[in-house]
Design a protein around this motif. Structure first.
Motif, PDB file in Angstrom:
ATOM      1  N   ARG A  82     -64.517  -6.571 -48.731  1.00 22.31           N
ATOM      2  CA  ARG A  82     -63.683  -6.464 -47.541  1.00 22.31           C
ATOM      3  C   ARG A  82     -62.528  -7.458 -47.534  1.00 22.31           C
ATOM      4  NH1 ARG A  82     -68.025  -4.113 -47.270  1.00 22.31           N
ATOM      5  NH2 ARG A  82     -68.503  -2.427 -45.814  1.00 22.31           N
ATOM      6  N   VAL A  83     -62.716  -8.571 -48.198  1.00 22.42           N
ATOM      7  CA  VAL A  83     -61.622  -9.536 -48.310  1.00 22.42           C
ATOM      8  C   VAL A  83     -60.581  -9.059 -49.324  1.00 22.42           C
ATOM      9  CG1 VAL A  83     -61.043 -11.882 -49.044  1.00 22.42           C
ATOM     10  CG2 VAL A  83     -63.025 -11.494 -47.572  1.00 22.42           C
ATOM     11  N   ARG A  84     -61.064  -8.494 -50.447  1.00 19.55           N
ATOM     12  CA  ARG A  84     -60.148  -8.073 -51.508  1.00 19.55           C
ATOM     13  C   ARG A  84     -59.392  -6.792 -51.153  1.00 19.55           C
ATOM     14  NH1 ARG A  84     -64.432  -9.017 -56.484  1.00 19.55           N
ATOM     15  NH2 ARG A  84     -64.232 -11.306 -56.607  1.00 19.55           N
ATOM     16  N   ARG A  85     -60.043  -5.890 -50.428  1.00 15.97           N
ATOM     17  CA  ARG A  85     -59.407  -4.628 -50.048  1.00 15.97           C
ATOM     18  C   ARG A  85     -59.519  -4.446 -48.536  1.00 15.97           C
ATOM     19  NH1 ARG A  85     -61.315  -0.243 -54.687  1.00 15.97           N
ATOM     20  NH2 ARG A  85     -60.410  -1.351 -56.490  1.00 15.97           N
ATOM     21  N   PRO A  86     -58.752  -5.212 -47.791  1.00 14.10           N
ATOM     22  CA  PRO A  86     -58.887  -5.167 -46.326  1.00 14.10           C
ATOM     23  C   PRO A  86     -58.277  -3.893 -45.736  1.00 14.10           C
ATOM     24  CG  PRO A  86     -57.107  -6.633 -46.962  1.00 14.10           C
ATOM     25  CD  PRO A  86     -57.770  -6.207 -48.242  1.00 14.10           C
ATOM     26  N   THR A  87     -58.964  -3.362 -44.763  1.00  8.12           N
ATOM     27  CA  THR A  87     -58.455  -2.283 -43.923  1.00  8.12           C
ATOM     28  C   THR A  87     -58.781  -2.700 -42.489  1.00  8.12           C
ATOM     29  OG1 THR A  87     -60.542  -1.052 -43.922  1.00  8.12           O
ATOM     30  CG2 THR A  87     -58.965  -0.574 -45.707  1.00  8.12           C
ATOM     31  N   PRO A  88     -58.149  -2.081 -41.498  1.00 14.15           N
ATOM     32  CA  PRO A  88     -58.497  -2.453 -40.116  1.00 14.15           C
ATOM     33  C   PRO A  88     -59.992  -2.346 -39.831  1.00 14.15           C
ATOM     34  CG  PRO A  88     -56.504  -1.137 -40.141  1.00 14.15           C
ATOM     35  CD  PRO A  88     -57.015  -1.144 -41.558  1.00 14.15           C
ATOM     36  N   ARG A  89     -60.631  -1.301 -40.377  1.00 15.67           N
ATOM     37  CA  ARG A  89     -62.063  -1.137 -40.145  1.00 15.67           C
ATOM     38  C   ARG A  89     -62.861  -2.241 -40.814  1.00 15.67           C
ATOM     39  NH1 ARG A  89     -65.577   4.234 -41.819  1.00 15.67           N
ATOM     40  NH2 ARG A  89     -67.563   3.577 -40.901  1.00 15.67           N
ATOM     41  N   ARG A  90     -62.506  -2.552 -42.064  1.00 16.14           N
ATOM     42  CA  ARG A  90     -63.234  -3.592 -42.790  1.00 16.14           C
ATOM     43  C   ARG A  90     -63.026  -4.965 -42.173  1.00 16.14           C
ATOM     44  NH1 ARG A  90     -62.967  -2.396 -49.314  1.00 16.14           N
ATOM     45  NH2 ARG A  90     -64.468  -0.664 -49.305  1.00 16.14           N
ATOM     46  N   ILE A  91     -61.809  -5.231 -41.735  1.00 16.33           N
ATOM     47  CA  ILE A  91     -61.547  -6.516 -41.079  1.00 16.33           C
ATOM     48  C   ILE A  91     -62.356  -6.615 -39.790  1.00 16.33           C
ATOM     49  CG2 ILE A  91     -59.781  -7.879 -39.898  1.00 16.33           C
ATOM     50  CD1 ILE A  91     -57.761  -6.760 -41.934  1.00 16.33           C
ATOM     51  N   GLY A  92     -62.432  -5.492 -39.060  1.00 17.75           N
ATOM     52  CA  GLY A  92     -63.245  -5.495 -37.842  1.00 17.75           C
ATOM     53  C   GLY A  92     -64.706  -5.767 -38.134  1.00 17.75           C
ATOM     54  N   GLN A  93     -65.216  -5.201 -39.231  1.00 20.57           N
ATOM     55  CA  GLN A  93     -66.608  -5.450 -39.610  1.00 20.57           C
ATOM     56  C   GLN A  93     -66.832  -6.918 -39.957  1.00 20.57           C
ATOM     57  OE1 GLN A  93     -67.296  -2.679 -42.797  1.00 20.57           O
ATOM     58  NE2 GLN A  93     -67.534  -0.920 -41.428  1.00 20.57           N
ATOM     59  N   LEU A  94     -65.888  -7.504 -40.687  1.00 19.13           N
ATOM     60  CA  LEU A  94     -66.001  -8.927 -41.037  1.00 19.13           C
ATOM     61  C   LEU A  94     -65.987  -9.805 -39.793  1.00 19.13           C
ATOM     62  CD1 LEU A  94     -63.694  -9.310 -44.172  1.00 19.13           C
ATOM     63  CD2 LEU A  94     -66.136  -9.828 -44.049  1.00 19.13           C
ATOM     64  N   LEU A  95     -65.040  -9.534 -38.900  1.00 21.44           N
ATOM     65  CA  LEU A  95     -64.941 -10.343 -37.687  1.00 21.44           C
ATOM     66  C   LEU A  95     -66.166 -10.163 -36.801  1.00 21.44           C
ATOM     67  CD1 LEU A  95     -61.163  -9.803 -36.780  1.00 21.44           C
ATOM     68  CD2 LEU A  95     -62.224 -11.835 -37.814  1.00 21.44           C
ATOM     69  N   GLY A  96     -66.660  -8.916 -36.745  1.00 26.06           N
ATOM     70  CA  GLY A  96     -67.841  -8.656 -35.929  1.00 26.06           C
ATOM     71  C   GLY A  96     -69.059  -9.391 -36.430  1.00 26.06           C
ATOM     72  N   GLN A  97     -69.302  -9.346 -37.744  1.00 24.53           N
ATOM     73  CA  GLN A  97     -70.443 -10.074 -38.294  1.00 24.53           C
ATOM     74  C   GLN A  97     -70.231 -11.576 -38.209  1.00 24.53           C
ATOM     75  OE1 GLN A  97     -73.534  -8.986 -39.237  1.00 24.53           O
ATOM     76  NE2 GLN A  97     -73.860 -11.180 -39.204  1.00 24.53           N
ATOM     77  N   GLY A  98     -68.990 -12.015 -38.355  1.00 24.79           N
ATOM     78  CA  GLY A  98     -68.707 -13.438 -38.220  1.00 24.79           C
ATOM     79  C   GLY A  98     -69.053 -13.954 -36.838  1.00 24.79           C
ATOM     80  N   ALA A  99     -68.764 -13.150 -35.824  1.00 26.73           N
ATOM     81  CA  ALA A  99     -69.104 -13.554 -34.456  1.00 26.73           C
ATOM     82  C   ALA A  99     -70.613 -13.578 -34.250  1.00 26.73           C
ATOM     83  CB  ALA A  99     -68.438 -12.613 -33.454  1.00 26.73           C
ATOM     84  N   ARG A 100     -71.317 -12.624 -34.842  1.00 23.51           N
ATOM     85  CA  ARG A 100     -72.770 -12.599 -34.718  1.00 23.51           C
ATOM     86  C   ARG A 100     -73.417 -13.789 -35.409  1.00 23.51           C
ATOM     87  NH1 ARG A 100     -75.199  -7.047 -34.161  1.00 23.51           N
ATOM     88  NH2 ARG A 100     -73.525  -5.579 -33.691  1.00 23.51           N
ATOM     89  N   SER A 101     -72.745 -14.337 -36.407  1.00 25.42           N
ATOM     90  CA  SER A 101     -73.321 -15.414 -37.221  1.00 25.42           C
ATOM     91  C   SER A 101     -72.943 -16.800 -36.720  1.00 25.42           C
ATOM     92  CB  SER A 101     -72.867 -15.247 -38.679  1.00 25.42           C
ATOM     93  OG  SER A 101     -73.278 -14.010 -39.210  1.00 25.42           O
ATOM     94  N   TRP A 102     -72.614 -16.940 -35.456  1.00 27.90           N
ATOM     95  CA  TRP A 102     -72.191 -18.233 -34.921  1.00 27.90           C
ATOM     96  C   TRP A 102     -73.206 -19.333 -35.189  1.00 27.90           C
ATOM     97  CZ3 TRP A 102     -75.586 -20.404 -31.541  1.00 27.90           C
ATOM     98  CH2 TRP A 102     -76.540 -19.552 -30.946  1.00 27.90           C
ATOM     99  N   TYR A 103     -74.484 -19.002 -35.115  1.00 27.25           N
ATOM    100  CA  TYR A 103     -75.544 -20.005 -35.269  1.00 27.25           C
ATOM    101  C   TYR A 103     -75.570 -20.580 -36.693  1.00 27.25           C
ATOM    102  CZ  TYR A 103     -77.918 -16.114 -37.515  1.00 27.25           C
ATOM    103  OH  TYR A 103     -78.221 -15.076 -38.345  1.00 27.25           O
ATOM    104  N   VAL A 104     -75.089 -19.800 -37.675  1.00 25.14           N
ATOM    105  CA  VAL A 104     -75.073 -20.276 -39.064  1.00 25.14           C
ATOM    106  C   VAL A 104     -74.166 -21.488 -39.190  1.00 25.14           C
ATOM    107  CG1 VAL A 104     -74.458 -19.667 -41.435  1.00 25.14           C
ATOM    108  CG2 VAL A 104     -75.605 -17.983 -39.972  1.00 25.14           C
TER     109      VAL A 104
END
Length: 588
Positions: free
Chosen positions: A150-172
């Protein structure tokens, strides 16, 4: 030993490896296949207690506290002591001790699943794992590749997935800070956590989490620190599973997106997918369902074939759920039971007709239900229903979906309808629904994990008729009861739907009672009504589809047939016209 915790009757041993001691508990017959359960963060093996006792009826069940957790000792120093390589050493030491001559069926939750992916993909464990069931924990290598793509081939959908999982992983991110997590867990957070997780996850009350939680959580922070950066930045390219994998994904997991597993077939060719409409801690909230799926998967693997998967609609919603249908011997009840079976649900077919219920249970198993049972009961009998509810909860578990379908027909003028006629139709059509809602609804509420109640009403509930006063009254009461329950139980995440069929080709027409006529005339009217309904030929399977759709969409009132939908509109916008139609003599 004293560290068996809530695992009553468990045999506990100590396994020594790498300078530490692991607390290992065993249940069940050692001659049977071994199922090894690995817990996550910030848990100990006690998270599996409810699942373990159920599996022990069929298997040799093994649980162990990960190093630094529960009754196991911690490495010294902590830094570098929780790498996946060392955790794999621990796993192999436990397997050598409990199942030296036979591969084990591995089950992991959360960080237990993260570890499990390592165990199931490294070369040195080949031949030691017969199958792997993963829940709420991805492979760090798979996750690393998921991020890189997702970093190497970003699309709006892939970026949204990255940001969404990043927000879920706040505790990490918090767990990577030095010292702060340890201070928090050994201080106020360790005291607050049991209440917080119970409320957030709607966990049943009990002695979980255990007293070792603050220490477990403080030590477990090193699981993240010792592994995440290394694996996510430089993931393995050979992380292919060398055993069949069952993936169980809770759709309401607040920590992990289900999108993390989109490409999993490329890493696990022998993959079986399951989903649950639940949150993260499913070993505590869905022990019955997990035990059923693990049993099915392990048994299939032992027999050398893949676990059967239901092929019907909504398998992602109902797969493995426990559904009880009353009046299941025929008609709408039978069709509904089979529809849930095709969606992979476990089915309890209930009817006063024992043979009919048994036939429906057998057909449900053939249709795709992993398990199906037949129960005989008269829904109008309060004591019999109480015994049924107790037996179902004890033997099968708390039901997820209740379908109150049992009903009888009664036609005839009000002045010709006797007290006994009224009593019979209200006992079955109304009191049967009340008994089901009260008994099984209470079990759902006490479990605290939601559920759904479906009450089969009728278009007669809102279509007045001079020939159906008793039947229409009973169904109108069911409709209003459903509306009231929906309001009351919404806060407990229990949905309530009223299904309102119209003219449906079922056996109720040939058995309906006709008040005020002799036996010969009653039989003639039964035959005439059955013929009319047969000419209409609206199949009960379409009503069953509406039932499943109502649960999926959490619909309140569902008119099914065209005449039911038209009548519903007229009852709202043209009630005077309906009252005029109600005066017409029926064509009998």
């Amino acid at each position: 030993m004293t560290d068996a915790g809530t695992l009553e009757g468990a045999r506990v041993r100590r396994v020594r490896t790498d300078g530490i001691e692991l607390s290992v508990a065993e249940l069940g017959d050692t001659e049977r296949p071994t199922v090894l359960l690995v817990h996550g963060y910030p848990d100990s093996k006690e998270v599996w207690s409810e699942v373990a006792v159920r599996l022990a009826e069929r298997f040799h069940v093994v649980l162990y506290d990960v190093r630094g957790h529960g009754g196991s000792t911690a490495p010294e120093p902590l830094r570098g002591g929780f790498t996946l390589e060392k955790l794999t050493d621990d796993f192999l030491a436990v397997v050598d001790a409990v199942s030296p001559n036979r591969p084990v069926h591995l089950v992991g939750h959360d960080w237990g699943s993260v570890q499990g992916w390592e165990f199931a993909t490294v070369e040195r464990t080949e031949g030691r794992i017969a199958s792997f069931t993963s829940m709420s924990g991805p492979s760090l290598d798979h996750l690393g590749h998921w991020i890189k793509r997702r970093v190497r081939r970003p699309t709006p959908r892939r970026i949204g997935q990255l940001l969404g999982q990043g927000a879920r992983s706040w505790y990490v991110y918090v767990l990577h800070t030095p010292v702060l997590p340890e201070i928090a867990w050994r201080g106020p957070l360790g005291k607050w956590w049991p209440g917080l997780v119970r409320r957030a996850e709607r966990l049943p009350r009990g002695d979980y989490p255990g007293a070792s939680l603050p220490t477990d959580a403080a030590h477990g922070a090193w699981l993240y620190r010792d592994n995440l950066r290394t694996r996510l930045t430089d993931p393995r390219d050979d992380a292919y599973a060398h055993a069949p994998v069952q993936l169980i994904t809770p759709l309401g997991d607040q920590f992990l997106s289900e999108r993390l597993y989109d490409d999993l077939e490329s890493w696990a060719p022998q993959l079986t997918r399951r989903t649950l409409p639940d949150k993260h801690w499913i070993p505590r909230t869905r022990p019955d369902q997990l035990a059923a799926w693990i049993t099915e998967f392990v048994t299939a693997t032992e027999q050398g074939h893949r676990a059967p998967m239901a092929a019907g609609k909504h398998t992602d919603r109902f797969g493995g759920q426990l559904v009880l249908v009353t009046g299941a011997a025929g008609g709408i009840g039978r069709a509904t039971a089979l529809a849930f079976a095709e969606a992979g649900a476990r089915v309890v077919a209930v009817d006063v007709d024992a043979e009919g219920a048994a036939r429906t249970a057998e057909s449900s198993r053939r249709a795709g239900a992993p398990e199906a049972w037949a129960e005989t009961v008269d829904v109008s009998d309060e004591q019999a229903m109480e015994k049924l509810a107790e037996r179902v909860a004890t033997e099968y578990g708390v039901i997820d979906v209740l379908v109150n379908n049992a009903g009888i027909g009664l036609s005839g003028a009000f002045l010709d309808t006797t007290f006994e006629d009224w009593r019979k139709v209200l006992d079955v059509n109304l009191w049967g629904v009340i008994h089901g809602c009260r008994l099984f609804g209470r079990q759902m509420a006490e479990r605290g994990q939601g559920g759904h109640i479906v009450n089969i009403a009728s278009a007669a509930a809102y279509l007045p008729s001079r020939s159906l006063p008793a039947y229409s009254t009973s169904k109108a009461a069911v409709l209003m009861l459903s509306e009231c329950l929906r309001a009351e139980l919404a806060g407990r995440k229990i949905g309530v739907s009223a299904i309102c069929p119209g003219i449906v080709n079922t056996g109720i027409t040939s058995t309906a009672r006709f008040a005020g006529v002799d036996a010969e005339e009653e039989k003639r009217r039964q035959r005439r009504t059955a013929k009319l309904y047969g000419l209409r030929n609206y199949p009960p399977e379409k009503v069953a589809e509406a039932v499943l759709r109502a649960v999926v969409r959490d619909q309140a009132v569902v008119p099914v047939t065209p005449e039911a939908r038209g009548g519903r509109l007229m009852s709202r916008f043209a009630p005077r016209a309906l009252r005029a139609l109600a005066r017409l003599e029926p064509p009998l």
